[in-house]
Design a protein around this motif. Structure first.
Motif, PDB file in Angstrom:
ATOM      1  N   ARG A  67      56.316  55.268  31.396  1.00  0.00           N
ATOM      2  CA  ARG A  67      56.020  55.791  30.056  1.00  0.00           C
ATOM      3  C   ARG A  67      54.706  55.262  29.509  1.00  0.00           C
ATOM      4  NH1 ARG A  67      62.179  54.684  29.099  1.00  0.00           N
ATOM      5  NH2 ARG A  67      62.763  56.369  30.503  1.00  0.00           N
ATOM      6  N   LYS A  68      54.197  54.211  30.134  1.00  0.00           N
ATOM      7  CA  LYS A  68      52.875  53.683  29.772  1.00  0.00           C
ATOM      8  C   LYS A  68      51.833  54.101  30.805  1.00  0.00           C
ATOM      9  CE  LYS A  68      55.353  49.561  28.160  1.00  0.00           C
ATOM     10  NZ  LYS A  68      55.097  49.353  26.724  1.00  0.00           N
ATOM     11  N   ASP A  69      52.197  55.090  31.628  1.00  0.00           N
ATOM     12  CA  ASP A  69      51.286  55.602  32.665  1.00  0.00           C
ATOM     13  C   ASP A  69      50.907  54.556  33.694  1.00  0.00           C
ATOM     14  OD1 ASP A  69      51.179  58.267  31.783  1.00  0.00           O
ATOM     15  OD2 ASP A  69      49.793  57.695  30.194  1.00  0.00           O
ATOM     16  N   ILE A  70      51.807  53.643  33.933  1.00  0.00           N
ATOM     17  CA  ILE A  70      51.583  52.647  34.983  1.00  0.00           C
ATOM     18  C   ILE A  70      52.459  53.016  36.169  1.00  0.00           C
ATOM     19  CG2 ILE A  70      51.853  50.215  35.606  1.00  0.00           C
ATOM     20  CD1 ILE A  70      51.226  49.559  32.666  1.00  0.00           C
ATOM     21  N   ALA A  71      51.839  53.171  37.330  1.00  0.00           N
ATOM     22  CA  ALA A  71      52.570  53.558  38.537  1.00  0.00           C
ATOM     23  C   ALA A  71      52.417  52.482  39.603  1.00  0.00           C
ATOM     24  CB  ALA A  71      52.043  54.883  39.072  1.00  0.00           C
ATOM     25  N   ILE A  72      53.425  52.358  40.435  1.00  0.00           N
ATOM     26  CA  ILE A  72      53.435  51.372  41.513  1.00  0.00           C
ATOM     27  C   ILE A  72      53.870  52.069  42.792  1.00  0.00           C
ATOM     28  CG2 ILE A  72      54.593  49.298  42.378  1.00  0.00           C
ATOM     29  CD1 ILE A  72      54.831  48.521  39.311  1.00  0.00           C
ATOM     30  N   ALA A  73      53.112  51.857  43.863  1.00  0.00           N
ATOM     31  CA  ALA A  73      53.503  52.443  45.146  1.00  0.00           C
ATOM     32  C   ALA A  73      53.045  51.521  46.270  1.00  0.00           C
ATOM     33  CB  ALA A  73      52.882  53.822  45.326  1.00  0.00           C
ATOM     34  N   ALA A  74      53.777  51.578  47.386  1.00  0.00           N
ATOM     35  CA  ALA A  74      53.424  50.753  48.539  1.00  0.00           C
ATOM     36  C   ALA A  74      53.618  51.572  49.800  1.00  0.00           C
ATOM     37  CB  ALA A  74      54.279  49.489  48.571  1.00  0.00           C
ATOM     38  N   SER A 115      62.174  42.133  67.951  1.00  0.00           N
ATOM     39  CA  SER A 115      61.835  42.667  66.635  1.00  0.00           C
ATOM     40  C   SER A 115      60.328  42.539  66.453  1.00  0.00           C
ATOM     41  CB  SER A 115      62.574  41.889  65.542  1.00  0.00           C
ATOM     42  OG  SER A 115      62.215  40.518  65.583  1.00  0.00           O
ATOM     43  N   ILE A 116      59.800  43.141  65.390  1.00  0.00           N
ATOM     44  CA  ILE A 116      58.347  43.151  65.187  1.00  0.00           C
ATOM     45  C   ILE A 116      58.031  43.018  63.696  1.00  0.00           C
ATOM     46  CG2 ILE A 116      58.323  45.711  65.116  1.00  0.00           C
ATOM     47  CD1 ILE A 116      55.536  43.622  66.689  1.00  0.00           C
ATOM     48  N   GLY A 117      56.921  42.340  63.383  1.00  0.00           N
ATOM     49  CA  GLY A 117      56.515  42.130  61.996  1.00  0.00           C
ATOM     50  C   GLY A 117      55.569  43.198  61.488  1.00  0.00           C
ATOM     51  N   GLY A 118      55.038  42.986  60.286  1.00  0.00           N
ATOM     52  CA  GLY A 118      54.119  43.975  59.745  1.00  0.00           C
ATOM     53  C   GLY A 118      53.546  43.580  58.390  1.00  0.00           C
ATOM     54  N   ILE A 119      52.772  44.500  57.859  1.00  0.00           N
ATOM     55  CA  ILE A 119      52.101  44.265  56.570  1.00  0.00           C
ATOM     56  C   ILE A 119      52.349  45.466  55.655  1.00  0.00           C
ATOM     57  CG2 ILE A 119      49.858  43.956  55.420  1.00  0.00           C
ATOM     58  CD1 ILE A 119      48.852  42.666  58.044  1.00  0.00           C
ATOM     59  N   ILE A 120      52.661  45.185  54.411  1.00  0.00           N
ATOM     60  CA  ILE A 120      52.832  46.217  53.390  1.00  0.00           C
ATOM     61  C   ILE A 120      51.675  46.112  52.414  1.00  0.00           C
ATOM     62  CG2 ILE A 120      54.265  46.909  51.404  1.00  0.00           C
ATOM     63  CD1 ILE A 120      56.712  45.977  53.056  1.00  0.00           C
ATOM     64  N   GLU A 121      51.103  47.249  52.056  1.00  0.00           N
ATOM     65  CA  GLU A 121      50.073  47.247  51.014  1.00  0.00           C
ATOM     66  C   GLU A 121      50.643  47.907  49.774  1.00  0.00           C
ATOM     67  OE1 GLU A 121      45.341  48.329  50.587  1.00  0.00           O
ATOM     68  OE2 GLU A 121      46.680  49.898  51.314  1.00  0.00           O
ATOM     69  N   CYS A 122      50.358  47.326  48.608  1.00  0.00           N
ATOM     70  CA  CYS A 122      50.920  47.817  47.354  1.00  0.00           C
ATOM     71  C   CYS A 122      49.798  48.037  46.346  1.00  0.00           C
ATOM     72  CB  CYS A 122      51.933  46.814  46.814  1.00  0.00           C
ATOM     73  SG  CYS A 122      52.811  47.369  45.331  1.00  0.00           S
ATOM     74  N   ALA A 123      49.936  49.083  45.553  1.00  0.00           N
ATOM     75  CA  ALA A 123      48.970  49.372  44.493  1.00  0.00           C
ATOM     76  C   ALA A 123      49.692  49.560  43.169  1.00  0.00           C
ATOM     77  CB  ALA A 123      48.185  50.642  44.822  1.00  0.00           C
ATOM     78  N   CYS A 124      49.036  49.128  42.118  1.00  0.00           N
ATOM     79  CA  CYS A 124      49.537  49.394  40.771  1.00  0.00           C
ATOM     80  C   CYS A 124      48.389  50.028  39.993  1.00  0.00           C
ATOM     81  CB  CYS A 124      50.014  48.098  40.115  1.00  0.00           C
ATOM     82  SG  CYS A 124      50.464  48.296  38.384  1.00  0.00           S
TER      83      CYS A 124
END
Lengths: 366, 366, 366, 366
Positions: free
Chosen positions: B151-158, B213-222
């Protein structure tokens, strides 16, 4: 907040060109004898002007105790259980002019967002509260905490792991010699491999000649931490305790523990640290975990790396904006700046770690 | 602590094989209408059993509201200003046997240090309080907070940036399309480049076949965060606010912002982000800062990367110790495990970010 | 902790005979102009030596700003948004002898329990960190906060309600004149009824002649607080916010709000405050609630009373113990002591209230 | 906040007519065996409907463990070190109608200020989050904490000191019999003098007949607390630790320690507690301090009194306002209300004390 910590709590104050900088440390145990030479030698590791890699600006940086201690002889003081307060009065600051408003924010500095946050009222001179100068009281606080930790056989040391393309060898992962810890944590611009330091100095010199700056990575180790130390619950882990303090160091942009970002390409069979009994002690043959599993200390060395960006103050012309005129403009900085923050940031990383670990021990009732 | 946050405070409870997991969220504004489908779709992104990349274990994971809301129609609830409490009752857990003490700690898990910290009294079944299952209430809390942020136009995605050698393209640094944010934050195992996901699935499949098993990296933006947002003082920066929450996600071993660890080889002239006026708004032409300078938001997208280690539960024989017999031994795990945590961790990273950012906005009185 | 407050955070440091006392105030809004004369007049109300009711010890008590402000003209400073730090250097302390260990704890003082808590390491001279002198930085912090509150039309004033058998009239419960608030909060040893002060001075004089001391009660009012102000949840009420600060004032032994302890004999039909509309505003015809229901401000004046014990330092012989010899003994105190703490404690109560209320407003985003 | 405590942290959730009420307790030591009968007997002391002095409303109030424990036999559970979470599902609530907005706030309740604070969005039914019903999880948490304290020989007990004009005798100040502590803390509506209880019941009966309610005072003691226990600094005292918890109990309007408000008429020579050696232990011959000097425990019994206002819900017509129509109006309450809250508040005061004291012990590393 400017304060941090639930058991050992530090309140940092000051601005680059203000009257003083300092710290109030609450929650320290009473009766701890703190050696002045040991404090001052830590502060000297961070002080500017001692080396061609650093700014020629000299600061007296003499810490003056305000409260919380009683002198013991000439070379030590004893904590009283009351908050330990210390101030360093600013002496060598060129600008005393309060009248100038900031008009052109320096790229890479906190100038612009601080201007917005504080509606133009921040003291922007020299970076104000965001100045690297604020790390002097951090090193003081860390120097006190590490003396208390040393009595529990807990040591903290860091070194320059990388500057530009020049790299030092990393800490041994599983058994770090006490002499190495001692040596690194006593030196200015410590590297494990002396050759690495030469290559790093060369990187810095070239950047400096080109009116530029260069970033780097610091690796830090904490040895002697017994297994089972952590705060409570899912937010109480060691990483969650250290991270806000390390990221509070100006210019820090990255932090990883143990194998860190390399875990992205590791298999579980490679990354898991197999346990074995070394006499009565449970140890692991590798230490990809960096001494922490589930946020709790494993008893292996705590190992982490922190990345610091190149000093934003450079002598080249840069594009910026004029916040009063609302137009684009260019900026030419003058003054004395470190071409690389890594050498002086090493003791700051150690200091933040010392404060965080002493706090964790108190929180853990250990 | 299991609780975090000075304005928006989350208390996470639960253990993998206990009666329930859940969260109490204090400090939410009153009168916020929260859509159930939007909450459940976020929780579905984290739920196990939906995909060959994840464990076949299926959990109902139906969140049950306990307090702090009033239903609005069938598909929404309204916050009352009292703490919002939610529980998910455990249904599909194989072991109900309380009698078994842990004897052989699993390498790479919190088993051993938790055993020491809690003097053998932890509920170690399924990892207990350190289980990845505890991230279900985190996603719930984040799903509530992100609706308020929207509602404040703030979005988050990864998205999954890297798994093994397979890499996705990173977020654009300066202008991220609202449609991309919306798309990524709605999908399971999101990547920006669809091809990247195929390569990642291949990495996971191979690891799985090899009982590994295998690892990894997540990138996130706000996106949408206005400039000038931060807590107070040197410990109040955005990085210091986010870091303890991101590192509280099980298996997280690294975190960096903007150019991150790459700053080690960057020059100041490369890393500084030059300002310009885009109409009335101050923007920068690059975003190496990742949206934060001096810990204060710049108005550019907030960008960070988090590294997650390979799942420690693997089907191969591993070396460990017998804590009762005090001898070395080997361990063969059975059960259902994710060969890679990255796909399911993506919404958890987003959720922690949503909680941290909403807290920061309240702390900043913004 | 020596620090308090989640939005406006004060860290008090110092010991009676140490180098300095002071405070770090974090979280203050930036750009607030603070008048020096207004600060100093508040500090003068607390200063010793100004009146026969108080100790003849004179302290310079000149506050020196260390950080967080920029001067504005000669008579004001402006907050910068960084922590505001202030120190008062001790000048007039008789004993500089660090060697003497405490052997005989003074009855009624913190000497003995502090000795146990700090294993004998506290600085016991003059009461150390528990000295009433530590309230000087509290008054400074309050003087800053109340100027910010005044811009929101919030006023705080207190008066001596009772000393021994001498009683002042209480505040009107529902409508307190702005002029009365202004008058009381400007004076030393304020009473509403001038006659009451004479009777109180007589009580103090008699106690003093008899080498004794006397206790009392302070009543405090806060006007202008809008309705609906509180922290969050059941521990976030106004009483819970004020109480730890008021009880932190040395010698405070009791605190009650509105009708307070008198509620024990009141009926609900007497104690409930009936609402009515005064124009657009909801008001109550009585104010037994003291301006708070459920811990939330009602919009009526906030009213509370705090009881302070008689100064424990008296010139009579007292029974005590010798902690070194482990025998009973007697104690004869010398030195300069207030026969009654009430007159000087009035501005301290106001100051703690100002800090707590400004913190609450920030927490409430009001 | 709904959460409180830096070492032992309780998060209370729930609303009177919501789905459930409960608590999350973080920071409890692992491995503590908690007796169910001991927990349930404490909760029974607070439960409604057991006595003519209380509301006839019956609640099952069966606490259901959600997390943080493992059953031990049928009658006990063991803490695991993870947060202990408990919920009580609401069963016997008459109104399930969510549609009705509050229009006429009840005098003496939080209705009106909560309406303002939450912009009309609070769940006002039955008082919502401000209901006395929220004290059930407090008693649960206290019942857990007191069992841990009992193993350290620390006992907590309270009794009705006054209701209307009827008064009980106070606790002995210096030596409180363990049997008395045990007896009082096991009973419903405990008084030291059985006659006093009769007189109090008479006061309540008369008030009830007159469609009214009556207030009172509870006195609480904590024995076995060793000397030297406190948090840190001037805000870390025992009074500052207890006060926010006691004032968080609905209807509490006053709190004093030791001689309390009586200090107003006491001389220092009367109020000071003279020390003597009782064998190896330092004790005092009187205990006007109530077991705390400078906020640090003296080793004498901790003693305090808390005043509770008459229940605001009375069956008489009262003046109020209509918040929708903006006119004055009258209100006639129906329903089942306690004519006096004191009997059921006694175990709540004990519970808050148990939580606060266990937290203090952890903070003090004691």
């Amino acid at each position: 907040m400017s304060t941090w910590g639930d058991a050992i709590n530090v309140s940092i104050f000051g601005e680059s060109h203000g009257q003083a900088i300092g710290v109030v440390i609450a929650g320290l145990p009473a009766g701890e004898v703190i050696s002045w030479p040991a404090v001052l030698s830590q502060m000297a590791r961070r002080a500017p002007g001692q080396d061609p890699t650093a700014t020629p600006r000299r600061e007296a940086d003499t810490p003056q105790l305000l409260a919380g201690s009683i002198p013991q002889g000439d070379d030590a003081f004893v904590t009283t259980g009351a908050p330990l307060a210390m101030a360093i009065h600013n002496t060598n600051t060129r600008s005393q002019d309060y009248g100038e408003k900031m008009t052109v924010p320096r790229p890479g500095h906190a100038d612009y967002p601080a201007f917005v946050k504080h509606h133009g009222a921040s003291d922007h001179r020299g970076g104000g509260h965001f100045s690297g100068r604020l790390t002097a009281p951090v090193v003081f606080a860390g120097a006190v905490c590490r003396q208390i930790l040393a009595r529990k056989d807990i040591a903290i040391a860091a070194h320059a792991l990388q500057i530009g393309q020049a790299k030092d060898q990393p800490f041994p992962r599983c058994a770090i010699d006490a002499a190495l810890m001692q040596d690194l944590s006593s030196r200015y611009f410590a590297t494990i491999d002396p050759q690495a330091q030469n290559a790093m100095r060369q990187e810095i010199a070239v950047a400096h000649e080109q009116l530029d700056s260069i970033g780097g990575i610091i690796e830090c180790a904490c040895t002697g931490l017994p297994p089972g130390i952590a705060g409570e619950g899912i937010f109480g882990g060691i990483e969650s305790a250290l991270a806000p303090m390390i990221f509070a160091i100006p210019a820090c942009k990255g932090l990883d523990f143990g194998a860190g970002f390399d875990v992205a390409t590791l298999r579980g069979s490679q990354n898991n640290d197999a346990y074995f009994y070394d006499g009565d002690q449970v140890k692991s043959r590798t230490n990809h975990a960096g001494g922490s599993l589930g946020g709790i200390s494993t008893g292996m060395p705590l190992l982490f790396r922190a990345a610091f960006k190149p000093t934003p103050s450079i002598a080249r012309e840069q594009h910026s904006v004029d916040l009063q005129q609302h137009v684009d403009t260019t900026l030419n900085l003058r003054g004395r700046h470190d071409p690389c923050i890594i050498p002086r940031a090493i003791p700051v990383v150690e200091a933040m770690t010392a404060i965080a670990i002493l706090n964790l021990l108190h929180v853990s009732n250990a």
